[in-house]
Motif scaffolding. Structure first.
Motif, short mmCIF file in Angstrom:
data_model
loop_
_atom_site.label_atom_id
_atom_site.label_comp_id
_atom_site.label_asym_id
_atom_site.label_seq_id
_atom_site.Cartn_x
_atom_site.Cartn_y
_atom_site.Cartn_z
N SER A 93 10.32 -3.13 10.48
CA SER A 93 9.47 -2.37 11.27
C SER A 93 7.96 -2.32 11.29
O SER A 93 7.24 -2.54 9.73
N ASP A 94 6.82 -3.16 12.31
CA ASP A 94 5.43 -2.96 12.06
C ASP A 94 4.99 -1.73 12.74
O ASP A 94 3.35 -1.75 12.37
N ASP A 95 5.57 -0.77 12.45
CA ASP A 95 4.90 0.55 13.34
C ASP A 95 4.57 1.47 12.04
O ASP A 95 5.11 1.58 11.17
N PRO A 96 3.05 1.37 12.11
CA PRO A 96 2.54 2.18 10.93
C PRO A 96 2.47 3.28 10.96
O PRO A 96 2.40 3.87 9.31
N ALA A 97 2.79 3.98 11.75
CA ALA A 97 2.98 5.80 11.93
C ALA A 97 3.85 5.65 10.97
O ALA A 97 4.84 5.66 10.51
N LEU A 98 3.45 7.34 10.37
CA LEU A 98 4.64 8.07 9.89
C LEU A 98 5.78 8.12 10.76
O LEU A 98 6.18 8.21 11.22
N ARG A 99 7.29 8.01 9.22
CA ARG A 99 8.72 8.69 10.10
C ARG A 99 8.83 9.97 9.39
O ARG A 99 7.96 10.37 9.01
N ASP A 100 9.61 10.69 10.82
CA ASP A 100 10.01 11.99 10.15
C ASP A 100 10.09 11.99 8.84
O ASP A 100 10.26 13.71 8.75
N ASP A 101 10.83 11.30 8.01
CA ASP A 101 11.19 12.07 6.36
C ASP A 101 9.62 11.87 5.30
O ASP A 101 9.74 11.43 4.79
N GLU A 102 8.24 11.42 6.28
CA GLU A 102 7.36 11.42 5.22
C GLU A 102 6.24 11.79 5.62
O GLU A 102 6.18 12.74 7.01
N GLU A 103 4.91 12.21 5.36
CA GLU A 103 4.43 13.19 5.47
C GLU A 103 2.98 12.34 4.90
O GLU A 103 2.75 11.21 3.69
N PRO A 104 1.91 12.93 4.79
CA PRO A 104 0.29 12.22 4.79
C PRO A 104 0.08 12.46 3.15
O PRO A 104 0.68 13.07 2.41
N LEU A 105 -0.77 11.32 2.68
CA LEU A 105 -1.18 11.38 1.52
C LEU A 105 -2.00 12.84 1.30
O LEU A 105 -2.39 12.76 2.59
N GLU A 106 -2.47 12.54 0.60
CA GLU A 106 -3.26 13.27 -0.05
C GLU A 106 -4.18 13.09 -1.23
O GLU A 106 -4.53 12.38 -1.32
N ARG A 128 0.75 -1.24 -0.10
CA ARG A 128 0.20 -0.16 0.49
C ARG A 128 0.89 1.11 -0.11
O ARG A 128 2.08 1.09 0.47
N PRO A 129 0.24 2.39 -0.09
CA PRO A 129 1.09 3.66 -0.32
C PRO A 129 0.77 3.75 1.26
O PRO A 129 -0.46 4.30 1.42
N ARG A 130 2.28 4.32 1.78
CA ARG A 130 1.85 4.95 2.71
C ARG A 130 2.09 5.96 2.83
O ARG A 130 1.17 6.96 4.19
N GLY A 131 2.98 7.11 2.43
CA GLY A 131 3.04 8.43 2.54
C GLY A 131 3.80 8.95 1.69
O GLY A 131 4.26 8.74 0.28
N ARG A 132 3.80 9.92 2.00
CA ARG A 132 5.40 10.59 0.93
C ARG A 132 6.24 10.96 0.86
O ARG A 132 6.33 11.77 2.14
N ARG A 133 7.71 10.73 0.66
CA ARG A 133 8.70 11.34 1.01
C ARG A 133 9.08 12.53 0.77
O ARG A 133 8.63 13.49 -0.32
N LYS A 134 9.27 13.52 2.64
CA LYS A 134 9.80 15.09 2.32
C LYS A 134 11.64 15.20 1.91
O LYS A 134 11.86 16.11 2.41
#
Length: 251
Positions: free
Chosen positions: A212-225, A154-160
């Protein structure tokens, strides 16, 4: 002279009567097990503890009930197993051969798709450019689309970073497909060597990442639009068996 036999009441020594009076919760437990068993059998997908607890009495010990039901089914044709922190009934592992015909996939993934899936599983969150850097070849959009269609990534987010590329990760469907309780159960370096999937003569310092199983976005990711996932869903899905113009034939 007559003897008075009614001076002292007869004491009830039946253990079943004592248990029923002193431990009323014991009589309720079998019914709670039946409720739990019925919910798990009726569900078309694994259920988490919270979902099960909502349908059971408030004072029910769901964890203890699951452990008891798991033990009850341990030697049967179906077992109660935990997948991605959810519970479901599955055919016993030693009887899986009975279901070979029903579980055979009629559509095979290409080698490029398998490699891409493995990279996403071990390196998530990862972008398409990072996948290409690891594989050493260009990854066509069709390969990613096929894996999205299976529901395993799945798409998680977008890289900063410039261009804000999508980051990808695996899903619960991926864990369920490969009978993994968590990503940490993926084979490590020694297991991969032992199975012949990795050369025993590896470069110094080579290691296998710990996913890692952590679903939370990392510091270098931002939410999907809004619309990101819809756009991916509507993308045309090419036949994975057809050669991709963007990938080398040796991939």
């Amino acid at each position: 002279m007559a003897t008075n036999l009614a001076t002292k009441p007869v004491e009830d020594t039946d253990p079943s009567h004592e248990t029923a009076e002193s431990s009323p919760e014991t009589a309720v437990r079998p019914e709670e097990l039946r409720l739990l068993e019925a919910m798990l059998f009726a569900s078309t997908e694994p259920l988490d503890v919270a979902s099960l607890a909502r349908r059971l009495p408030e004072d029910a010990d769901v964890k203890a009930l699951l452990e008891q039901l798991q033990a009850d089914y341990a030697m049967r044709g179906v077992n109660l197993v935990r997948v991605a922190n959810k519970w479901t009934f599955r055919t016993a592992a030693d009887l899986s051969w009975l279901m070979t015909r029903e579980s055979t996939e009629t559509r095979r993934l290409s080698r490029a798709a398998i490699e891409t899936l493995a990279i996403i599983a071990y390196h998530q969150p990862v972008t398409r450019a990072e996948i290409e850097e690891i594989r050493g070849v260009i990854t066509s959009k069709g390969t990613i689309d096929v894996l999205l269609e299976t529901g395993w990534i799945r798409p998680r987010g977008r890289r900063k970073t410039p261009g804000r590329p999508l980051t990808f990760g695996t899903t619960e469907a991926f864990l369920s497909q490969f009978s993994l309780e968590q990503l940490g159960d993926l084979p490590g370096l020694d297991e991969l060597k032992g199975s012949g999937l990795l050369d025993t003569r590896l470069p110094t310092g080579f290691s296998v990442p710990s996913p890692s199983d952590d679903p939370a976005l990392r510091d270098d990711e931002e939410p999907l639009e809004s619309g990101d996932e819809l756009q991916l869903t509507l993308a045309p899905i090419p036949d994975p068996e057809e050669p991709n113009s963007g990938e080398s034939t040796g991939a």
